[in-house]
Design an enzyme around this catalytic site. Structure first.
Site, PDB file in Angstrom:
ATOM      1  N   THR A  74     -59.435   2.739   4.833  1.00 41.96           N
ATOM      2  CA  THR A  74     -58.399   1.902   4.226  1.00 41.96           C
ATOM      3  C   THR A  74     -57.635   2.681   3.161  1.00 41.96           C
ATOM      4  O   THR A  74     -56.398   2.616   3.083  1.00 41.96           O
ATOM      5  CB  THR A  74     -59.040   0.644   3.606  1.00 41.96           C
ATOM      6  OG1 THR A  74     -59.722  -0.084   4.633  1.00 41.96           O
ATOM      7  CG2 THR A  74     -57.994  -0.251   2.964  1.00 41.96           C
ATOM      8  N   ARG A  95     -59.811   9.634  12.844  1.00 46.25           N
ATOM      9  CA  ARG A  95     -60.634   9.643  14.054  1.00 46.25           C
ATOM     10  C   ARG A  95     -60.454   8.337  14.827  1.00 46.25           C
ATOM     11  O   ARG A  95     -60.067   7.317  14.260  1.00 46.25           O
ATOM     12  CB  ARG A  95     -62.108   9.810  13.695  1.00 46.25           C
ATOM     13  CG  ARG A  95     -62.474  11.149  13.095  1.00 46.25           C
ATOM     14  CD  ARG A  95     -63.878  11.133  12.541  1.00 46.25           C
ATOM     15  NE  ARG A  95     -63.991  10.152  11.471  1.00 46.25           N
ATOM     16  CZ  ARG A  95     -65.134   9.591  11.071  1.00 46.25           C
ATOM     17  NH1 ARG A  95     -66.260   9.908  11.681  1.00 46.25           N
ATOM     18  NH2 ARG A  95     -65.161   8.732  10.090  1.00 46.25           N
ATOM     19  N   PHE A 302     -68.428   9.005   6.590  1.00 42.15           N
ATOM     20  CA  PHE A 302     -69.495   8.659   5.655  1.00 42.15           C
ATOM     21  C   PHE A 302     -69.277   9.345   4.300  1.00 42.15           C
ATOM     22  O   PHE A 302     -68.146   9.609   3.903  1.00 42.15           O
ATOM     23  CB  PHE A 302     -70.865   8.968   6.256  1.00 42.15           C
ATOM     24  CG  PHE A 302     -71.220   8.059   7.405  1.00 42.15           C
ATOM     25  CD1 PHE A 302     -71.163   6.686   7.256  1.00 42.15           C
ATOM     26  CD2 PHE A 302     -71.577   8.564   8.644  1.00 42.15           C
ATOM     27  CE1 PHE A 302     -71.479   5.825   8.309  1.00 42.15           C
ATOM     28  CE2 PHE A 302     -71.888   7.719   9.704  1.00 42.15           C
ATOM     29  CZ  PHE A 302     -71.837   6.353   9.518  1.00 42.15           C
ATOM     30  N   PHE A 382     -61.681  -4.373  -6.164  1.00 40.88           N
ATOM     31  CA  PHE A 382     -62.087  -5.713  -5.736  1.00 40.88           C
ATOM     32  C   PHE A 382     -61.705  -6.694  -6.842  1.00 40.88           C
ATOM     33  O   PHE A 382     -61.673  -6.334  -8.032  1.00 40.88           O
ATOM     34  CB  PHE A 382     -63.601  -5.764  -5.488  1.00 40.88           C
ATOM     35  CG  PHE A 382     -64.018  -5.204  -4.153  1.00 40.88           C
ATOM     36  CD1 PHE A 382     -64.437  -6.043  -3.133  1.00 40.88           C
ATOM     37  CD2 PHE A 382     -63.983  -3.836  -3.915  1.00 40.88           C
ATOM     38  CE1 PHE A 382     -64.830  -5.533  -1.904  1.00 40.88           C
ATOM     39  CE2 PHE A 382     -64.372  -3.311  -2.695  1.00 40.88           C
ATOM     40  CZ  PHE A 382     -64.794  -4.172  -1.678  1.00 40.88           C
ATOM     41  N   TRP A 410     -55.777  -2.421  -0.135  1.00 37.00           N
ATOM     42  CA  TRP A 410     -56.218  -3.497   0.760  1.00 37.00           C
ATOM     43  C   TRP A 410     -55.372  -4.746   0.526  1.00 37.00           C
ATOM     44  O   TRP A 410     -54.950  -5.399   1.479  1.00 37.00           O
ATOM     45  CB  TRP A 410     -57.697  -3.815   0.503  1.00 37.00           C
ATOM     46  CG  TRP A 410     -58.269  -4.810   1.477  1.00 37.00           C
ATOM     47  CD1 TRP A 410     -58.887  -4.535   2.658  1.00 37.00           C
ATOM     48  CD2 TRP A 410     -58.235  -6.241   1.353  1.00 37.00           C
ATOM     49  NE1 TRP A 410     -59.249  -5.710   3.286  1.00 37.00           N
ATOM     50  CE2 TRP A 410     -58.860  -6.772   2.503  1.00 37.00           C
ATOM     51  CE3 TRP A 410     -57.759  -7.119   0.397  1.00 37.00           C
ATOM     52  CZ2 TRP A 410     -59.010  -8.136   2.719  1.00 37.00           C
ATOM     53  CZ3 TRP A 410     -57.902  -8.478   0.607  1.00 37.00           C
ATOM     54  CH2 TRP A 410     -58.525  -8.980   1.750  1.00 37.00           C
TER      55      TRP A 410
END
Length: 557
Positions: A74, A95, A302, A382, A410
């Site tokens: 994101t 990817r 990751f 957030f 986001w």
């Protein structure tokens, strides 16, 4: 109620892919279109681009993943959109998602919120068929191998030393260890066989590292499928499998062009996992993006202990790439989780837990700095983050020589990434990259493993099982000792124990198996309990996915 990712994607107004390509100076005849919104780059275009200068290369990586979420993809997409808002010519290079996680726990991999690559459903489900081609080429080689044995075994293959595995792009644990050849004499030789998930296969790695068709075929020919009775390698070239495999991979070799929600061009190609493979998109994809734009924003899978290490030590080493900056993604929630807070309690301000957990971020900052590349840390915001928590992370990063920016992509798309984009631009202009790999080729395989385990993971000791020691010795005798190593390790911890969060110290890494991917050009090192064929959870994401009578897909995330 907030819209879901798939609802946001389905409501987006997509540009025809030809229009997206026009902004990059690509002519219609240089595309191979898959409908209105997807296209492959033609070989003619890739050849023409070779004469163009390279843009700047920005890698996006992250702390160790947690159930709280980090948002690396994101952030990558949102950063590309933010560059566009600032009038900069950028291409995102990502990817392709695997079907395994899509129907398992993680879900899709097209970004989230207002920072997504679209068409989201196509990207997550089959896309342009690249993974199917890879699976078919892999299993063709397996079929030719077993057929050769059935038809007289002229190469004297020892059926107890067959190392080539079949693959499937789905989490299917019962295929990890199987017995084949049951039935009559005409059904083959009875032996133990294995499956890996397609994204962990050597063919996937080869496709992602190959420069062109000539290089692809040379790499395919070097694949070791088995050993003969004399202990010598038997290759795909020996089995005369190379031409037919290459034919299956011909179109899959070409990078795919799509767009973000804000029409930023996105090249999406290849998809190796970073915990059990090298975790980067294709070299062809990254190179094309560098030639097409002033800024290429790519990612590695990751945490930085896995994806970034392999991006630097495998992909950049082999392809001669020079990264200019790294964006390291974290969240307040994930850092508190590393500090011992339960997932259900992460919405509450907890500075003490944040202080305990931020050591995970600290280790990743130190690791990236070891490669000589400047770091920008970004917090993926957030709504529950507090000013005190954000300020603490900001001060922590600045004290360690890192730029810091809050990312709100986001919720706000490119507009929410402008602060981050400006920090990245300033870093590119003011801080030079002095990139170098972590270890040199002339170290032994054992020394390379110990270097990564000690320098990147922070391990005090590496425990090699007797089997792993014998395997390294044999690979060295066969001439593979100078290859880089691809560490297969759980993604949740810096250690090989997923329960050791934060920044563990004094721990051991256990290496249980070592084998060579001779075509890819690296040695795979399996640590701890990591497996190359994942399984589905008790409540897989597949339960929630559906399609209505009009063909509209729901439940995909």
């Amino acid at each position: 109620m907030a819209k879901t990712d798939i609802e946001i994607a389905q409501e987006a107004e997509l540009w025809p892919i030809r229009k997206v390509a026009e902004g990059l100076g690509i002519q219609e005849e240089e595309l191979e279109c898959f409908g209105k919104y997807k296209a492959k780059l033609s070989e003619e275009l890739l050849e023409r681009l070779q004469d163009e200068p390279d843009g700047k290369l920005v890698l996006v990586t992250a702390i160790n993943p947690t159930p709280a979420g980090e948002g690396k993809t994101t952030t990558s997409i949102g950063l590309g959109q933010a560059f566009g808002k600032l009038g900069k010519k950028a291409v995102v290079a990502l990817r392709e998602p695997s079907l395994g996680p899509c129907f398992g726990v993680k879900g899709g991999a097209a970004g989230g919120g207002y920072a997504q690559v679209v068409p989201m459903e196509d990207l997550n489900l089959h896309f342009t068929g690249d993974f199917h081609a890879i699976t078919s080429a892999n299993n063709l080689l397996a079929a030719l191998l077993d057929n050769h044995i059935q038809q007289g075994n002229a190469l004297q293959i020892d059926t107890r030393q067959i190392v080539w595995k079949r693959c499937e792009d789905m989490n299917d644990r019962v295929l990890r260890n199987v017995v084949v050849g049951l039935g009559s004499k005409m059904d083959g030789v009875v032996r133990e066989d294995h499956f890996v998930i397609t994204v962990a296969s050597e063919i996937m790695a080869i496709l992602c590292l190959a420069e062109d068709m000539k290089d692809l075929k040379e790499r395919l020919s070097r694949i070791i499928v088995a050993y003969n009775y004399a202990g010598e390698p038997v290759t795909a070239g020996d089995l005369q499998a190379v031409g037919s495999m290459a034919a299956l991979l011909k179109d899959a070799m070409k990078p795919n062009l799509v767009q973000t929600l804000e029409h930023t061009p996105a090249l999406v190609h290849g998809g190796p996992f970073a915990n059990i493979a090298h975790g980067c998109n294709s070299v062809r994809c990254t190179r094309a993006a560098l030639k097409m734009a002033d800024y290429c924003i790519t990612e590695a899978g990751f945490g930085a202990d896995l994806g970034a290490e392999k991006f630097f030590d495998i992909k950049c080493r082999m392809a001669g790439l020079q990264p200019d900056a790294v964006v390291l993604v974290a969240t307040v929630r994930a850092l508190k989780y590393n500090g011992g807070v339960a997932k259900a309690d992460l919405n509450q301000e907890d500075l003490e837990a944040l202080k305990r957990g931020i050591v995970n971020l600290e280790k990743h900052i130190e690791n990236v700095q070891k490669y000589g590349v400047p770091v920008v840390v970004t917090l993926n915001a957030f709504a529950t983050d507090t000013e005190a928590e954000i300020a603490f992370v900001r001060d922590f990063c600045v004290a360690r020589g890192c730029e810091f920016a809050l990312s709100e992509v986001w919720e706000k798309g490119g507009e929410g990434g402008i602060a981050l984009a400006r920090k990245v631009l300033a870093t590119l202009e003011e801080k030079g990259s002095h990139f170098h790999v972590l270890y040199e080729e002339d170290l032994s395989l054992e020394e390379k493993v110990e270097t990564i385990a000690g320098e990147i993971y922070g391990a005090a000791h590496v425990n090699f099982t007797p089997a792993a020691t014998r395997q390294m010795q044999k690979l060295t005798e066969l001439g593979f000792g100078r290859l880089p190593v691809c560490m297969a390790k759980n993604q949740y911890s810096l250690s090989d124990n997923p329960k050791m969060l934060g920044r563990p110290v004094g721990f051991e890494i256990t290496v249980r198996e070592v084998y060579v991917s001779a075509g890819a050009g690296f040695v795979v090192v399996l640590t701890g309990d990591v497996v190359t064929m994942p399984g589905l959870p008790k409540q897989p994401a597949a339960y929630r996915i559906d399609v209505d009578e009009k063909g509209v897909i729901t439940g995909l995330f």
